[in-house]
Design a protein around this motif. Structure first.
Motif, PDB file in Angstrom:
ATOM      1  N   ILE A   3      21.122  -7.523   3.235  1.00  0.00           N
ATOM      2  CA  ILE A   3      19.681  -7.534   3.527  1.00  0.00           C
ATOM      3  C   ILE A   3      18.949  -6.573   2.590  1.00  0.00           C
ATOM      4  O   ILE A   3      19.257  -5.372   2.558  1.00  0.00           O
ATOM      5  N   LEU A   4      17.988  -7.105   1.864  1.00  0.00           N
ATOM      6  CA  LEU A   4      17.150  -6.288   0.986  1.00  0.00           C
ATOM      7  C   LEU A   4      15.840  -6.018   1.728  1.00  0.00           C
ATOM      8  O   LEU A   4      15.211  -6.950   2.232  1.00  0.00           O
ATOM      9  N   VAL A   5      15.475  -4.733   1.813  1.00  0.00           N
ATOM     10  CA  VAL A   5      14.291  -4.340   2.584  1.00  0.00           C
ATOM     11  C   VAL A   5      13.321  -3.610   1.663  1.00  0.00           C
ATOM     12  O   VAL A   5      13.668  -2.554   1.108  1.00  0.00           O
ATOM     13  N   THR A   6      12.121  -4.133   1.481  1.00  0.00           N
ATOM     14  CA  THR A   6      11.115  -3.403   0.701  1.00  0.00           C
ATOM     15  C   THR A   6      10.389  -2.427   1.631  1.00  0.00           C
ATOM     16  O   THR A   6      10.383  -2.606   2.849  1.00  0.00           O
ATOM     17  N   GLY A   7       9.807  -1.390   1.027  1.00  0.00           N
ATOM     18  CA  GLY A   7       9.090  -0.393   1.836  1.00  0.00           C
ATOM     19  C   GLY A   7      10.030   0.432   2.685  1.00  0.00           C
ATOM     20  O   GLY A   7       9.714   0.781   3.826  1.00  0.00           O
ATOM     21  N   ALA A   8      11.204   0.778   2.117  1.00  0.00           N
ATOM     22  CA  ALA A   8      12.261   1.430   2.912  1.00  0.00           C
ATOM     23  C   ALA A   8      11.946   2.875   3.296  1.00  0.00           C
ATOM     24  O   ALA A   8      12.692   3.480   4.066  1.00  0.00           O
ATOM     25  N   SER A   9      10.846   3.429   2.763  1.00  0.00           N
ATOM     26  CA  SER A   9      10.445   4.764   3.216  1.00  0.00           C
ATOM     27  C   SER A   9       9.330   4.661   4.255  1.00  0.00           C
ATOM     28  O   SER A   9       8.921   5.664   4.835  1.00  0.00           O
ATOM     29  N   ILE A  66      13.560  -8.768   3.650  1.00  0.00           N
ATOM     30  CA  ILE A  66      12.503  -8.475   4.634  1.00  0.00           C
ATOM     31  C   ILE A  66      11.458  -7.630   3.908  1.00  0.00           C
ATOM     32  O   ILE A  66      11.742  -6.501   3.476  1.00  0.00           O
ATOM     33  N   HIS A  67      10.283  -8.207   3.770  1.00  0.00           N
ATOM     34  CA  HIS A  67       9.253  -7.563   2.948  1.00  0.00           C
ATOM     35  C   HIS A  67       8.317  -6.719   3.814  1.00  0.00           C
ATOM     36  O   HIS A  67       7.357  -7.224   4.404  1.00  0.00           O
ATOM     37  N   CYS A  68       8.608  -5.420   3.861  1.00  0.00           N
ATOM     38  CA  CYS A  68       7.805  -4.486   4.670  1.00  0.00           C
ATOM     39  C   CYS A  68       6.825  -3.687   3.816  1.00  0.00           C
ATOM     40  O   CYS A  68       5.922  -3.043   4.367  1.00  0.00           O
ATOM     41  N   ALA A  69       7.021  -3.668   2.489  1.00  0.00           N
ATOM     42  CA  ALA A  69       6.138  -2.852   1.638  1.00  0.00           C
ATOM     43  C   ALA A  69       4.727  -3.423   1.666  1.00  0.00           C
ATOM     44  O   ALA A  69       4.541  -4.638   1.682  1.00  0.00           O
ATOM     45  N   ALA A  70       3.774  -2.539   1.677  1.00  0.00           N
ATOM     46  CA  ALA A  70       2.369  -2.966   1.693  1.00  0.00           C
ATOM     47  C   ALA A  70       1.497  -1.753   1.422  1.00  0.00           C
ATOM     48  O   ALA A  70       1.966  -0.615   1.494  1.00  0.00           O
ATOM     49  N   MET A  71       0.239  -2.006   1.107  1.00  0.00           N
ATOM     50  CA  MET A  71      -0.751  -0.934   1.176  1.00  0.00           C
ATOM     51  C   MET A  71      -1.295  -1.037   2.597  1.00  0.00           C
ATOM     52  O   MET A  71      -2.129  -1.904   2.888  1.00  0.00           O
ATOM     53  N   ALA A  72      -0.759  -0.210   3.481  1.00  0.00           N
ATOM     54  CA  ALA A  72      -1.029  -0.382   4.913  1.00  0.00           C
ATOM     55  C   ALA A  72      -2.050   0.616   5.455  1.00  0.00           C
ATOM     56  O   ALA A  72      -2.327   0.615   6.650  1.00  0.00           O
ATOM     57  N   ASN A  73      -2.583   1.471   4.580  1.00  0.00           N
ATOM     58  CA  ASN A  73      -3.624   2.401   5.022  1.00  0.00           C
ATOM     59  C   ASN A  73      -4.976   1.701   4.887  1.00  0.00           C
ATOM     60  O   ASN A  73      -5.443   1.411   3.780  1.00  0.00           O
ATOM     61  N   VAL A  74      -5.578   1.426   6.030  1.00  0.00           N
ATOM     62  CA  VAL A  74      -6.785   0.582   6.077  1.00  0.00           C
ATOM     63  C   VAL A  74      -7.919   1.195   5.254  1.00  0.00           C
ATOM     64  O   VAL A  74      -8.604   0.488   4.495  1.00  0.00           O
ATOM     65  N   ASP A  75      -8.101   2.500   5.349  1.00  0.00           N
ATOM     66  CA  ASP A  75      -9.202   3.132   4.621  1.00  0.00           C
ATOM     67  C   ASP A  75      -8.912   3.213   3.121  1.00  0.00           C
ATOM     68  O   ASP A  75      -9.826   3.080   2.311  1.00  0.00           O
ATOM     69  N   ALA A  76      -7.631   3.388   2.735  1.00  0.00           N
ATOM     70  CA  ALA A  76      -7.271   3.397   1.304  1.00  0.00           C
ATOM     71  C   ALA A  76      -7.545   2.020   0.693  1.00  0.00           C
ATOM     72  O   ALA A  76      -8.003   1.911  -0.450  1.00  0.00           O
ATOM     73  N   CYS A  77      -7.273   0.969   1.444  1.00  0.00           N
ATOM     74  CA  CYS A  77      -7.547  -0.401   0.949  1.00  0.00           C
ATOM     75  C   CYS A  77      -9.035  -0.580   0.694  1.00  0.00           C
ATOM     76  O   CYS A  77      -9.447  -1.212  -0.276  1.00  0.00           O
ATOM     77  N   GLU A  78      -9.842  -0.010   1.563  1.00  0.00           N
ATOM     78  CA  GLU A  78     -11.302  -0.137   1.433  1.00  0.00           C
ATOM     79  C   GLU A  78     -11.780   0.519   0.135  1.00  0.00           C
ATOM     80  O   GLU A  78     -12.647  -0.002  -0.544  1.00  0.00           O
ATOM     81  N   SER A  79     -11.169   1.669  -0.213  1.00  0.00           N
ATOM     82  CA  SER A  79     -11.627   2.372  -1.421  1.00  0.00           C
ATOM     83  C   SER A  79     -10.905   1.894  -2.687  1.00  0.00           C
ATOM     84  O   SER A  79     -11.358   2.173  -3.782  1.00  0.00           O
ATOM     85  N   GLN A  80      -9.752   1.178  -2.544  1.00  0.00           N
ATOM     86  CA  GLN A  80      -9.051   0.646  -3.735  1.00  0.00           C
ATOM     87  C   GLN A  80      -8.752  -0.843  -3.540  1.00  0.00           C
ATOM     88  O   GLN A  80      -7.590  -1.248  -3.419  1.00  0.00           O
ATOM     89  N   PRO A  81      -9.803  -1.679  -3.502  1.00  0.00           N
ATOM     90  CA  PRO A  81      -9.603  -3.092  -3.163  1.00  0.00           C
ATOM     91  C   PRO A  81      -8.730  -3.859  -4.154  1.00  0.00           C
ATOM     92  O   PRO A  81      -8.015  -4.778  -3.764  1.00  0.00           O
ATOM     93  N   GLU A  82      -8.769  -3.451  -5.443  1.00  0.00           N
ATOM     94  CA  GLU A  82      -7.956  -4.193  -6.430  1.00  0.00           C
ATOM     95  C   GLU A  82      -6.473  -3.936  -6.224  1.00  0.00           C
ATOM     96  O   GLU A  82      -5.641  -4.854  -6.305  1.00  0.00           O
TER      97      GLU A  82
END
Ligand SMILES: NC(=O)c1ccc[n+]([C@@H]2O[C@H](COP(=O)([O-])OP(=O)(O)OC[C@H]3O[C@@H](n4cnc5c(N)ncnc54)[C@H](OP(=O)(O)O)[C@@H]3O)[C@@H](O)[C@H]2O)c1
Length: 303
Positions: A3-9, A66-82
């Motif tokens: 199993i390969l897991v992204t976002g392992a931290s 299993i792809h868990c990696a993401a930009m998951a901080n809602v406010d960071a996404c708002e300030s860095q939409p690209e």
């Protein structure tokens, strides 16, 4: 299984790797955060780099990603939409296409936040209406994955647990503050159906073993407000629940808009004979792992 897991931290990825490492060959993908002597193999990689992806798959030969990696901080996404668009929308499509080509099963993690939360009790058939950059890019990621790879699982989740930083999840926020006697706010008008992260991992693995495919809501069958969630933690751990001030989310000063009624129906999951636990059982498991010193074990991984 391999199993390969992204976002392992991350909150989900790390708990997933730790929980599955005893029974499977787990390979965790790290990015900017290293782990100190984890009980599974790790590879450092920026998933935005296509070359790294090919070599990662070649080196690990996974049966399942299993792809868990993401930009998951809602406010960071708002300030860095690209950046959010690249990581949350485009990257899942690249991984899905790669997995399809190589015959690797693919589980993509999405979010309950694709809904605007005005109605609540959403099924997989209901139309999403994302309110933030995070939610919009996550929804786009879901759609690209489904278009690229029909056999993929796309799981809309919400969860809590113990994290590397010690303050990633809402449960840690309440626990840390209640422990030190600090007053906190709890939103009475934001409803959700979180699972304890290990219950989420068990549910996801049941979905894999039943060879489900397509979009599923993977949350607890029981909803509660964020305030009630805090009170549940106080009660379970024996802290003073009066430290939690009932507040409205409109008083919270948050940058990105939040959806108030993120209650999801899980009938589709139940029809597949999978029943994730209710809030009391989840909290029981969360407390048991706390008493078994899981937070300290996770902390040692940060070196
Ligand atoms: N937490 C929740 O309550 C919640 C609710 C609903 C849905 N979700 C979804 O659940 C999933 C997991 O969330 P989480 O809370 O575990 O997130 P998290 O704790 O913020 O972890 C995100 C992980 O993604 C990695 N990552 C980000 N960009 C990367 C890149 N370019 N290359 C490689 N790795 C990268 C991060 O590594 P670095 O830190 O080293 O960059 C980190 O390990 C996400 O899909 C999220 O949208 C979470």
């Amino acid at each position: 299984m391999r199993i390969l897991v992204t976002g392992a931290s991350g909150l989900l990825g790390l708990n997933l790797c730790l929980h599955l490492a005893d029974d499977h060959h787990v390979f965790g993908v790290l990015h900017s955060q290293e782990l100190y002597k984890p009980p599974f193999k790790t590879f450092a990689c920026d998933l935005n780099n296509d070359h790294s992806l090919g070599s990662l798959i070649y080196k690990t030969r996974p049966d399942l990603l299993i792809h868990c990696a993401a930009m998951a901080n809602v406010d960071a996404c708002e300030s860095q939409p690209e950046a959010a668009q690249r990581v949350n929308a485009e990257l899942p499509g690249v991984l899905a296409a790669l997995c399809k080509k190589k015959g690797i099963r693919f589980t993509h993690i999405s979010t309950d936040a694709v809904f605007d939360g005005k109605m609540g009790d959403y099924t997989e058939e209901d139309n999403p209406n994302p309110l933030s950059v995070y939610a919009r890019t996550k929804l786009e990621g879901e759609r690209i994955v489904t278009a690229e790879y029909r056999e993929a699982i796309v799981a809309r989740v919400n969860f809590y647990g113990f994290s590397l930083s010690g303050h990633r999840s809402l449960a840690e926020f309440f626990l840390n503050n209640l422990k030190t006697g600090s007053p906190v706010n709890g939103f009475v008008d934001v409803m959700f159906c979180p699972l304890y992260v290990i219950d989420l991992v068990d549910t996801l693995m049941m979905m894999v073993s039943k060879e489900l495919k397509g979009l599923y809501h993977v949350v607890s069958p029981e909803s509660l407000s964020k305030y009630a969630f805090g009170v549940k933690i106080a009660d379970k751990f024996g802290f003073d629940k009066n430290l939690i001030q009932p507040k409205s989310v409109t008083d919270g000063g948050l940058l990105a808009a939040r959806s108030p009624r993120l209650t999801l129906k899980i009938d589709k999951l139940i029809a597949a004979e999978i029943s994730p636990p209710g809030q009391t059982n989840c909290m029981e498991h969360f407390q048991r792992h706390y008493l078994e010193h899981l937070p300290e074990k996770i902390k040692t991984l940060s070196g």
